[in-house]
Design a protein around this motif. Structure first.
Motif, PDB file in Angstrom:
ATOM      1  N   GLY A 144      -3.966  -4.657  -7.429  1.00 30.33           N
ATOM      2  CA  GLY A 144      -3.027  -4.097  -8.400  1.00 30.33           C
ATOM      3  C   GLY A 144      -2.741  -2.626  -8.160  1.00 30.33           C
ATOM      4  N   TYR A 145      -3.750  -1.886  -7.744  1.00 33.35           N
ATOM      5  CA  TYR A 145      -3.563  -0.450  -7.476  1.00 33.35           C
ATOM      6  C   TYR A 145      -2.687  -0.235  -6.235  1.00 33.35           C
ATOM      7  N   PHE A 146      -2.819  -1.118  -5.249  1.00 38.61           N
ATOM      8  CA  PHE A 146      -1.921  -1.028  -4.091  1.00 38.61           C
ATOM      9  C   PHE A 146      -0.476  -1.300  -4.512  1.00 38.61           C
ATOM     10  N   VAL A 147      -0.290  -2.273  -5.398  1.00 36.03           N
ATOM     11  CA  VAL A 147       1.062  -2.550  -5.914  1.00 36.03           C
ATOM     12  C   VAL A 147       1.598  -1.329  -6.654  1.00 36.03           C
ATOM     13  N   ASP A 148       0.741  -0.706  -7.448  1.00 36.64           N
ATOM     14  CA  ASP A 148       1.155   0.516  -8.159  1.00 36.64           C
ATOM     15  C   ASP A 148       1.584   1.592  -7.168  1.00 36.64           C
ATOM     16  N   MET A 180       2.848  -5.392   0.758  1.00 33.40           N
ATOM     17  CA  MET A 180       3.297  -4.014   0.519  1.00 33.40           C
ATOM     18  C   MET A 180       4.627  -3.745   1.219  1.00 33.40           C
ATOM     19  N   GLN A 181       4.794  -4.274   2.422  1.00 33.10           N
ATOM     20  CA  GLN A 181       6.080  -4.137   3.106  1.00 33.10           C
ATOM     21  C   GLN A 181       7.196  -4.819   2.317  1.00 33.10           C
ATOM     22  N   LYS A 182       6.905  -6.034   1.862  1.00 32.50           N
ATOM     23  CA  LYS A 182       7.917  -6.778   1.104  1.00 32.50           C
ATOM     24  C   LYS A 182       8.263  -6.042  -0.194  1.00 32.50           C
ATOM     25  N   GLY A 183       7.247  -5.411  -0.787  1.00 27.20           N
ATOM     26  CA  GLY A 183       7.481  -4.698  -2.037  1.00 27.20           C
ATOM     27  C   GLY A 183       8.388  -3.496  -1.858  1.00 27.20           C
ATOM     28  N   ILE A 184       8.127  -2.674  -0.859  1.00 21.12           N
ATOM     29  CA  ILE A 184       8.944  -1.482  -0.652  1.00 21.12           C
ATOM     30  C   ILE A 184      10.348  -1.854  -0.198  1.00 21.12           C
TER      31      ILE A 184
END
Length: 535
Positions: A105-109, A56-60
Motif C-alpha cells: 500500500g505504501y508503494f501505491v501511495d 508501479m509502472q502500470k500505476g504511473i
C-alpha cells in the motif's frame, strides 16, 4: 566436468572465498523438505518483486490493467501468507499479512504521489516504508530466534530501495537503469528467501532433517529456477510492451537477452562452449518467434501469427532434443511436452492481454512463472544425477575449512579461527552497509589476491577458479559469470572493500552483530555462536 562449478550456483564462490567446506560431505539431493522450502520462498519472493515493479509502472502510466496487476500482487501475498501459516500458524500468518500488505500500500501511495508531483506525499510514503521495514523485521525476529532483527531490517531496506529506484528510473524514462534495478530486486529476493529458509530449517530441525537447504545440488536447482522464472516474466511483459508500442520495449528486451546470456553461460559451464553456442541459437530463436507473433498480432496478420506458432512448435522439438542429448536421464518427449506448456502459457497470457481480459492475462502470467520452477528442478535433478562426483562426493578442496570470522567496525583486528591478523585498514559503515577489506578476508582462508590496475579490478584466485570485483561496480563475476552484489565495491585506505551483507547472504553464513562493541561474527551455520548481546 570441471566447468560445472561456475556461477550457475554459488557453490564455487563458496569454496573460493569464505564458506567452509566439509571434509566428508553427505549425499545431497535437489529435493527434500529444506530445498523445497528454499524453492518455494524464492519463487514467491522473486515474483513479489517483479509484480511490484510492473504494478508501479502500470500505476504511473494510468494503464487499464493496473488493478489486475495489483490483484496479482495481492494474490502473491496470499500465497506467501499460506507459506508463513505452514510454519508459524494461522495467527502468525494473519499478523504477517497485515504487515506485508501495508508496504504494498505504501508503494501505491508513492506512485500516486509521484504522479501528482506531491513531494510531501512521496516523503510520507517513504517514511511509512521505513516504519514498515522495522515492524516486519521485528515480526521475523520474534517468530524465530535464529533471525537477526538488524540484518532483516537492513535487507528490507535494500528491497525497498531496489523497488523505488526501479520505479523512479522508469518514471524518469531512464529505462536501462530501471530494468537493471528490476533484475537486482528480483535476484535479491532469492537471497532473502535463502536466508529465511535456512533460519526456519534451524528452528524446526525435526521437520527439516534433510541437511541444509543450501548444498551444491540445491544451489543448482535454485539457480536454474531463478533464471527460468525470470525468463518467463520478462518474456510476458516484453510482449505487453511490444504490442503497446511502449518506449521501454527495447530495454526490457535487452533484459531478456541478458537472461539468455546467463542461461547460456550456465550451459557452457557444464557442457562446453560449443554446446553453449548451440543452446543459445535454439533458445534465442523462440524469443524471436514470440516477437514475430507480437508483430503479427499488432498488424492483425493471421497468416504471420500462424507461421510464428508453427515455428514455436518446431523450436520446442529442437530444444527438447538438445536437452535430452545433453542430459541422458531426461526424456525427449517429456521435455517437449513441458516446452509446449511453456509456449502455451506465454501465448495465453499475451492473447488475454490483447483481448483486454486482464484477469486471465495475469493469472496466466503467474502460471507461466510457476511452471518454470518444476522445469528448473527437473533439469537440476538430471544434471546432479549426471555428475554425481560434483554433487554427491566428499569435498576435496584445498581451501581450509573456516569455522569463525570475527572483526569490529573501526578496528584493524581480524580473527579467523582464532588466528589474529592486524589489517592496515578497518571495516566501516557506508550508507547503512558494513564493509570489510577483501584482501585480508581472502588471504586469511588461503586464496590468492591479484590487483589489476588496467581496469581497477581485484582477482581472487583458488586453483583454476577466479572471482573478479571492480571498483564502483555493484556486481562481480565468477569465472566470467555475473553475480549481483546490490552495493558498490569501494576503495578505502587503498584497499578494496566489499559489503559484509553480500558475503553473508551469498554464502549462507550466520551473522551476529554485537551492538556494545560494534563487533561482527560470521559463523558456520552448524557452529552458530549464541550470545545474549547479539541482536
Amino acid at each position: 566436468m570441471k566447468g560445472i562449478r561456475a556461477k550457475l550456483s554459488t557453490l564455487l564462490l563458496t569454496l573460493l572465498l569464505l564458506v567452509p567446506t566439509m571434509a566428508n560431505a553427505h549425499t545431497v539431493s535437489t529435493t527434500g523438505p529444506s530445498p523445497d522450502l528454499r524453492s518455494a520462498l524464492g519463487r514467491l519472493l522473486g515474483e513479489h518483486a517483479i509484480l511490484a515493479v510492473v504494478a508501479m509502472q502500470k500505476g504511473i502510466d494510468g494503464a487499464p490493467d493496473f488493478r489486475k496487476a495489483a490483484n496479482a500482487l495481492n494474490q502473491n501475498t496470499d500465497d506467501l501468507t499460506v507459506a508463513i501459516a505452514s510454519v508459524y500458524g494461522k495467527d502468525g500468518a494473519a499478523a504477517f499479512k497485515t504487515i506485508w500488505s501495508s508496504h504494498i500500500g505504501y508503494f501505491v501511495d508513492y506512485v500516486k504521489a509521484t504522479a501528482a508531483k506531491d513531494e510531501a506525499g512521496t516523503k510520507k510514503a517513504i517514511a511509512d516504508l521505513e516504519a514498515y521495514r522495522m515492524e516486519q523485521a521485528k515480526f521475523f525476529a520474534d517468530a524465530n530466534p535464529y533471525f537477526d532483527e538488524s540484518i532483516i531490517a537492513s535487507e528490507l531496506k535494500h528491497h525497498i530501495d531496489h523497488l523505488l529506484s526501479a520505479f523512479n528510473n522508469y518514471a524518469n524514462k531512464n529505462y536501462t537503469a530501471a530494468y537493471k534495478d528490476a533484475q537486482t530486486a528480483y535476484t535479491h529476493m532469492f537471497a532473502t528467501g535463502d536466508a529465511l529458509a535456512a533460519g526456519i530449517a534451524k528452528q524446526f530441525p525435526s521437520q527439516y532433517s534433510d541437511a541444509s537447504s543450501t548444498n551444491p545440488a540445491s544451489d543448482l536447482r535454485s539457480a536454474l529456477e531463478q533464471k527460468l522464472g525470470e525468463h518467463a516474466l520478462l518474456a510476458v511483459f516484453a510482449m505487453q510492451k511490444g504490442i503497446d508500442g511502449k518506449a521501454d520495449f527495447a530495454d526490457i528486451a535487452a533484459s531478456l537477452n541478458r537472461n539468455t546470456d546467463d542461461i547460456t553461460a550456465a550451459v557452457a559451464s557444464m557442457y562446453g562452449k560449443e554446446a553453449g553456442e548451440a543452446f543459445k541459437t535454439i533458445w534465442s530463436s523462440h524469443i524471436g518467434y514470440f516477437v514475430d507473433y507480437v508483430k503479427a498480432m499488432a498488424a492483425k496478420d493471421e497468416a504471420a501469427a500462424a507461421k510464428a506458432v508453427h515455428q514455436l512448435e518446431q523450436y520446442r522439438m529442437e530444444q527438447a532434443k538438445f536437452f535430452a542429448g545433453a542430459i541422458p536421464s531426461l526424456s525427449e518427449q517429456t521435455l517437449a511436452e513441458g516446452l509446449k506448456m511453456h509456449i502455451g502459457h506465454l501465448l495465453d497470457a499475451f492473447n488475454a492481454y490483447v483481448a483486454k481480459d486482464y484477469a486471465k492475462a495475469y493469472a496466466d502470467v503467474r502460471t507461466a512463472y510457476s511452471h518454470m520452477f518444476p522445469t528448473g528442478a527437473a533439469l537440476a535433478a538430471g544434471i546432479a544425477a549426471q555428475f554425481p562426483e560434483q554433487f554427491h562426493t566428499a569435498n576435496t578442496s584445498s581451501v581450509p575449512s573456516v569455522q569463525k570470522v570475527w572483526f569490529q567496525v573501526k578496528s584493524n583486528l581480524l580473527t579467523i579461527d582464532g588466528s589474529k591478523t592486524t589489517m592496515d585498514t578497518m571495516p566501516f559503515v557506508n550508507q547503512g552497509t558494513t564493509y570489510i577489506p577483501l584482501r585480508y578476508l581472502a588471504e586469511g582462508i588461503g586464496a590468492k589476491v591479484v590487483w589489476d590496475a588496467s581496469d581497477d579490478s581485484v582477482w581472487i584466485i583458488a586453483g583454476e577458479n577466479k572471482a573478479e570485483f571492480w571498483l564502483g561496480a555493484d556486481f562481480m563475476e565468477m569465472n566470467g559469470q555475473r553475480i549481483e552484489i546490490g552495493d558498490p565495491i569501494i576503495m578505502k585506505d587503498n584497499r578494496t572493500q566489499v559489503p559484509v551483507r553480500f558475503i553473508a547472504a551469498l554464502f549462507g553464513w550466520d551473522v551476529r552483530y554485537n551492538t556494545t562493541d560494534w563487533s561482527i561474527t560470521l559463523t558456520k551455520a552448524m557452529a552458530m555462536e549464541a550470545s545474549s548481546n547479539h541482536h
